[in-house]
Design a protein around this motif. Structure first.
Motif, PDB file in Angstrom:
ATOM      1  N   ALA A  26      -6.609  -3.197  -4.770  1.00 31.99           N
ATOM      2  CA  ALA A  26      -6.409  -4.316  -3.841  1.00 31.99           C
ATOM      3  C   ALA A  26      -4.973  -4.827  -3.906  1.00 31.99           C
ATOM      4  CB  ALA A  26      -7.386  -5.443  -4.165  1.00 31.99           C
ATOM      5  N   TYR A  27      -4.442  -4.919  -5.107  1.00 34.12           N
ATOM      6  CA  TYR A  27      -3.066  -5.396  -5.269  1.00 34.12           C
ATOM      7  C   TYR A  27      -2.067  -4.402  -4.679  1.00 34.12           C
ATOM      8  CZ  TYR A  27       1.360  -6.502  -7.502  1.00 34.12           C
ATOM      9  OH  TYR A  27       2.693  -6.774  -7.715  1.00 34.12           O
ATOM     10  N   LEU A  28      -2.220  -3.133  -5.011  1.00 32.26           N
ATOM     11  CA  LEU A  28      -1.287  -2.121  -4.511  1.00 32.26           C
ATOM     12  C   LEU A  28      -1.341  -2.001  -2.993  1.00 32.26           C
ATOM     13  CD1 LEU A  28      -1.604   0.801  -7.116  1.00 32.26           C
ATOM     14  CD2 LEU A  28       0.258  -0.849  -6.857  1.00 32.26           C
ATOM     15  N   LYS A  29      -2.520  -2.179  -2.428  1.00 32.59           N
ATOM     16  CA  LYS A  29      -2.637  -2.078  -0.971  1.00 32.59           C
ATOM     17  C   LYS A  29      -1.794  -3.160  -0.297  1.00 32.59           C
ATOM     18  CE  LYS A  29      -5.953  -1.892   2.858  1.00 32.59           C
ATOM     19  NZ  LYS A  29      -5.454  -0.605   3.365  1.00 32.59           N
ATOM     20  N   GLU A  30      -1.882  -4.390  -0.804  1.00 32.10           N
ATOM     21  CA  GLU A  30      -1.083  -5.468  -0.223  1.00 32.10           C
ATOM     22  C   GLU A  30       0.406  -5.241  -0.470  1.00 32.10           C
ATOM     23  OE1 GLU A  30      -0.687 -10.369  -0.272  1.00 32.10           O
ATOM     24  OE2 GLU A  30      -1.978  -9.364  -1.759  1.00 32.10           O
ATOM     25  N   PHE A  31       0.740  -4.879  -1.687  1.00 29.43           N
ATOM     26  CA  PHE A  31       2.140  -4.692  -2.075  1.00 29.43           C
ATOM     27  C   PHE A  31       2.799  -3.547  -1.298  1.00 29.43           C
ATOM     28  CE2 PHE A  31       4.964  -2.597  -5.409  1.00 29.43           C
ATOM     29  CZ  PHE A  31       6.057  -3.407  -5.142  1.00 29.43           C
ATOM     30  N   LEU A  32       2.150  -2.397  -1.273  1.00 27.98           N
ATOM     31  CA  LEU A  32       2.744  -1.217  -0.661  1.00 27.98           C
ATOM     32  C   LEU A  32       2.595  -1.180   0.858  1.00 27.98           C
ATOM     33  CD1 LEU A  32       1.719   1.476  -3.322  1.00 27.98           C
ATOM     34  CD2 LEU A  32       3.949   0.359  -3.025  1.00 27.98           C
ATOM     35  N   SER A  33       1.898  -2.167   1.425  1.00 30.84           N
ATOM     36  CA  SER A  33       1.805  -2.274   2.881  1.00 30.84           C
ATOM     37  C   SER A  33       2.958  -3.095   3.462  1.00 30.84           C
ATOM     38  CB  SER A  33       0.478  -2.923   3.286  1.00 30.84           C
ATOM     39  OG  SER A  33      -0.615  -2.100   2.929  1.00 30.84           O
ATOM     40  N   ASP A  34       3.750  -3.721   2.609  1.00 29.46           N
ATOM     41  CA  ASP A  34       4.854  -4.560   3.050  1.00 29.46           C
ATOM     42  C   ASP A  34       6.027  -3.671   3.461  1.00 29.46           C
ATOM     43  OD1 ASP A  34       6.916  -6.398   3.413  1.00 29.46           O
ATOM     44  OD2 ASP A  34       6.317  -7.624   1.695  1.00 29.46           O
ATOM     45  N   ARG A  35       6.504  -3.823   4.690  1.00 22.30           N
ATOM     46  CA  ARG A  35       7.625  -3.010   5.161  1.00 22.30           C
ATOM     47  C   ARG A  35       8.907  -3.302   4.392  1.00 22.30           C
ATOM     48  NH1 ARG A  35       7.957  -0.649  10.105  1.00 22.30           N
ATOM     49  NH2 ARG A  35       9.945   0.079   9.251  1.00 22.30           N
ATOM     50  N   ARG A  36       8.977  -4.451   3.739  1.00 19.07           N
ATOM     51  CA  ARG A  36      10.146  -4.726   2.906  1.00 19.07           C
ATOM     52  C   ARG A  36      10.166  -3.828   1.670  1.00 19.07           C
ATOM     53  NH1 ARG A  36      14.366  -7.779   5.030  1.00 19.07           N
ATOM     54  NH2 ARG A  36      13.572  -9.673   6.022  1.00 19.07           N
ATOM     55  N   VAL A  37       8.990  -3.434   1.210  1.00 16.68           N
ATOM     56  CA  VAL A  37       8.879  -2.604   0.010  1.00 16.68           C
ATOM     57  C   VAL A  37       8.991  -1.130   0.355  1.00 16.68           C
ATOM     58  CG1 VAL A  37       7.388  -1.996  -1.943  1.00 16.68           C
ATOM     59  CG2 VAL A  37       7.499  -4.368  -1.139  1.00 16.68           C
ATOM     60  N   VAL A  38       8.238  -0.705   1.353  1.00 16.95           N
ATOM     61  CA  VAL A  38       8.276   0.684   1.831  1.00 16.95           C
ATOM     62  C   VAL A  38       8.545   0.637   3.325  1.00 16.95           C
ATOM     63  CG1 VAL A  38       7.042   2.864   2.041  1.00 16.95           C
ATOM     64  CG2 VAL A  38       6.626   1.389   0.051  1.00 16.95           C
ATOM     65  N   ASP A  39       9.732   1.070   3.729  1.00 19.74           N
ATOM     66  CA  ASP A  39      10.127   0.930   5.131  1.00 19.74           C
ATOM     67  C   ASP A  39       9.861   2.173   5.968  1.00 19.74           C
ATOM     68  OD1 ASP A  39      12.057   2.605   4.131  1.00 19.74           O
ATOM     69  OD2 ASP A  39      13.762   1.456   4.903  1.00 19.74           O
ATOM     70  N   VAL A  40       9.020   3.075   5.453  1.00 16.58           N
ATOM     71  CA  VAL A  40       8.645   4.266   6.203  1.00 16.58           C
ATOM     72  C   VAL A  40       7.795   3.848   7.403  1.00 16.58           C
ATOM     73  CG1 VAL A  40       7.368   6.458   6.076  1.00 16.58           C
ATOM     74  CG2 VAL A  40       8.709   5.660   4.110  1.00 16.58           C
ATOM     75  N   PRO A  41       7.958   4.484   8.566  1.00 19.58           N
ATOM     76  CA  PRO A  41       7.131   4.130   9.727  1.00 19.58           C
ATOM     77  C   PRO A  41       5.645   4.150   9.387  1.00 19.58           C
ATOM     78  CG  PRO A  41       8.870   5.629  10.386  1.00 19.58           C
ATOM     79  CD  PRO A  41       8.940   5.537   8.892  1.00 19.58           C
ATOM     80  N   TRP A  43       2.971   4.900  10.991  1.00 20.02           N
ATOM     81  CA  TRP A  43       2.177   6.079  11.361  1.00 20.02           C
ATOM     82  C   TRP A  43       2.313   7.188  10.325  1.00 20.02           C
ATOM     83  CZ3 TRP A  43       4.559  10.770  11.887  1.00 20.02           C
ATOM     84  CH2 TRP A  43       5.937  10.779  12.109  1.00 20.02           C
ATOM     85  N   LEU A  44       3.462   7.203   9.625  1.00 22.03           N
ATOM     86  CA  LEU A  44       3.684   8.223   8.598  1.00 22.03           C
ATOM     87  C   LEU A  44       3.196   7.763   7.229  1.00 22.03           C
ATOM     88  CD1 LEU A  44       4.966  10.980   7.913  1.00 22.03           C
ATOM     89  CD2 LEU A  44       7.147   9.771   7.587  1.00 22.03           C
ATOM     90  N   TRP A  45       3.410   6.480   6.917  1.00 20.51           N
ATOM     91  CA  TRP A  45       3.101   5.943   5.600  1.00 20.51           C
ATOM     92  C   TRP A  45       1.617   5.668   5.407  1.00 20.51           C
ATOM     93  CZ3 TRP A  45       4.165   5.851   0.837  1.00 20.51           C
ATOM     94  CH2 TRP A  45       3.787   4.811  -0.011  1.00 20.51           C
ATOM     95  N   TRP A  46       0.941   5.186   6.449  1.00 15.18           N
ATOM     96  CA  TRP A  46      -0.446   4.755   6.314  1.00 15.18           C
ATOM     97  C   TRP A  46      -1.376   5.845   5.791  1.00 15.18           C
ATOM     98  CZ3 TRP A  46       0.022  -0.031   5.921  1.00 15.18           C
ATOM     99  CH2 TRP A  46      -1.058  -0.916   6.021  1.00 15.18           C
ATOM    100  N   PRO A  47      -1.321   7.070   6.312  1.00 19.05           N
ATOM    101  CA  PRO A  47      -2.190   8.123   5.774  1.00 19.05           C
ATOM    102  C   PRO A  47      -1.884   8.450   4.315  1.00 19.05           C
ATOM    103  CG  PRO A  47      -1.392   8.727   7.946  1.00 19.05           C
ATOM    104  CD  PRO A  47      -0.598   7.527   7.522  1.00 19.05           C
ATOM    105  N   VAL A  48      -0.607   8.396   3.946  1.00 15.63           N
ATOM    106  CA  VAL A  48      -0.227   8.671   2.556  1.00 15.63           C
ATOM    107  C   VAL A  48      -0.738   7.568   1.638  1.00 15.63           C
ATOM    108  CG1 VAL A  48       1.708   8.981   0.966  1.00 15.63           C
ATOM    109  CG2 VAL A  48       1.812   9.959   3.266  1.00 15.63           C
ATOM    110  N   LEU A  49      -0.541   6.313   2.072  1.00 20.01           N
ATOM    111  CA  LEU A  49      -0.965   5.180   1.254  1.00 20.01           C
ATOM    112  C   LEU A  49      -2.477   5.167   1.059  1.00 20.01           C
ATOM    113  CD1 LEU A  49      -0.454   2.491  -0.202  1.00 20.01           C
ATOM    114  CD2 LEU A  49      -0.534   1.358   2.039  1.00 20.01           C
ATOM    115  N   ASN A  50      -3.208   5.227   2.157  1.00 16.97           N
ATOM    116  CA  ASN A  50      -4.659   5.092   2.093  1.00 16.97           C
ATOM    117  C   ASN A  50      -5.378   6.376   1.711  1.00 16.97           C
ATOM    118  OD1 ASN A  50      -5.318   2.209   3.181  1.00 16.97           O
ATOM    119  ND2 ASN A  50      -3.747   2.977   4.565  1.00 16.97           N
TER     120      ASN A  50
END
Length: 329
Positions: A26-41, A43-50
Motif C-alpha cells: 500500500a505504501y509503495l503504491k502511493e509512493f511510486l505512483s507520484d510523478r515527482r518520484v517516477v516521471d515515466v509516462p 501508460w508505460l509505468w503503470w503495467p510495470v508498477l502494478n
C-alpha cells in the motif's frame, strides 16, 4: 481562545504502517505512483508498477522493515514524533507561548489533511512549512508542495504559508553534522575515510535542472571543511538506486567495494540527506553496505547515526522557524 502567532508543519517522506507485505504494498503504491518520484509516462509505468514491482518487492522490503522495526514502530515515525515534541517544547521556550507543531507524511499517515486539521483546531492561520529534507529535490521537496496543494484544494480558507525549501548549507546544520562526527570520533577514534552518502536520483533529473545533487556536494564539502579533512579523506556518494538507468555518481556501494579491494582499513559513514534514521540508513547503509565493504576486504565499518532529535538538530530547526516567521510573532 488566544490564537497562536503561527503554526509549524513538519513533513517527512512516510513509512508503511506495519512491516508486512500488505502494508508495504500500500505504501509503495502511493509512493511510486507520484510523478515527482517516477516521471515515466503512466501508460508505460503503470503495467510495470502494478504487474511486476508491487508483486515482487513488498515481501522483500517488508523483511527489511521487520529487521529495524521497534516497539514504537517504524524508526522514521518514532523519531519524527520525537522531533515534533522536542521542537514544540523548544518553540514554547523561544516565544513564550504555545506554537502548534504538526507532523505530516507525504505518503501514508499522518496525512497532510490530518496535520491540517490539527493545526486548524489549534487556531493557526499562518504556517511555516518545514520539509525535513536538507537538500531540495523535485522528488522530495517539490512532492511536498504538490501534496500540500492537494490537501488545501477543498479548503475555503487557505492559510498564509512560508516555505523552507532547503537548508543544505545552514551554518547550524553543518555545525551539527560536524559535531556529531567529532563526538563519534572522540569515542571511537578516526577512520581512514569518511563517506557522506546521500540518497540518489536518476542522472537525467540533474540534467533537467534538479538542484539536489549540487546541494548534496555543497553539504559534503562544507562538512569536510568544518572537520578540516584533506581531499583524499572524504567523499560524497549516492545510494539507493532503483531500476536500470544511470543515477548520479559516484555510487556508494561501488565505492565501498573499490575501497575494500584497495586496502582501505576503516570507513565511517554518515547520511546528511536524512533528518531521521530510516530504512535507507539503518538497513541499507548500516547492514547491506557494511557487508559490501567487509566482503571486499575492508577491516572496519562504522555508521554514524543521523541527527534525529538531538539538541543541536532541534536548535537548528528553531532557527529555521524563527528566520522564516519574522513579523509573525
Amino acid at each position: 481562545m488566544n490564537k497562536p502567532p503561527f503554526g509549524v508543519l513538519l513533513v517527512n517522506l512516510g513509512t508503511p504502517e506495519a512491516p508486512t507485505s500488505a502494508a508495504v504494498r500500500a505504501y509503495l503504491k502511493e509512493f511510486l505512483s507520484d510523478r515527482r518520484v517516477v516521471d515515466v509516462p503512466k501508460w508505460l509505468w503503470w503495467p510495470v508498477l502494478n504487474g511486476v514491482i508491487l508483486r515482487i518487492r513488498p515481501p522483500r522490503v517488508a523483511k527489511a522493515y521487520a529487521s529495524i522495526w521497534t516497539e514504537e514502530g517504524s524508526p522514521l515515525m518514532s523519531i519524527s514524533r520525537a522531533q515534533q515534541r522536542a521542537l514544540k517544547a523548544a518553540l514554547a521556550e523561544e516565544y513564550g507561548c504555545d506554537i502548534p507543531v504538526a507532523l505530516a507524511m507525504t505518503y501514508g499517515r499522518p496525512s497532510m489533511e490530518d496535520a491540517g486539521r490539527e493545526l486548524r483546531q489549534a487556531g493557526a492561520e499562518r504556517l511555516v512549512v518545514l520539509p525535513l529534507y536538507p537538500q531540495n529535490s523535485s522528488s522530495t521537496t517539490a512532492a511536498v508542495h504538490d501534496r500540500y496543494a492537494r490537501a488545501l484544494a477543498p479548503c475555503p480558507h487557505v492559510p498564509a504559508s512560508r516555505w523552507i525549501t532547503d537548508y543544505h548549507q545552514h551554518p547550524q546544520y553543518i555545525g551539527a553534522l560536524a559535531d556529531s562526527v567529532r563526538r563519534y570520533w572522540d569515542e571511537h577514534g578516526r577512520p581512514d575515510r569518511l563517506m557522506m552518502s546521500f540518497h540518489g536520483i536518476p542522472k537525467r533529473y540533474e540534467t533537467k535542472g534538479d538542484p539536489y545533487p549540487s546541494q548534496c556536494r555543497a553539504t559534503a564539502a562544507a562538512v569536510a571543511q568544518a572537520l578540516e579533512l584533506a581531499d583524499d579523506e572524504w567523499i560524497c556518494s549516492f545510494q539507493s538506486r532503483f531500476g536500470r538507468e544511470e543515477w548520479v555518481k559516484p555510487y556508494t556501494d561501488h565505492t565501498l567495494e573499490e575501497w575494500g579491494k584497495a586496502g582501505v582499513g576503516r570507513v565511517d559513514v554518515i547520511s546528511p540527506a536524512f533528518a531521521a534514521d530510516c530504512l535507507e540508513t539503518l538497513e541499507e547503509l548500516e547492514v547491506e553496505n557494511r557487508e559490501v565493504f567487509m566482503e571486499a576486504g575492508g577491516k572496519e565499518y562504522h555508521y554514524i547515526p543521523c541527527l534525529n532529535d538531538s539538541a543541536d538538530h532541534i536548535n537548528m530547526m528553531v532557527s529555521l522557524v524563527r528566520e522564516n516567521a519574522q513579523g509573525w510573532s
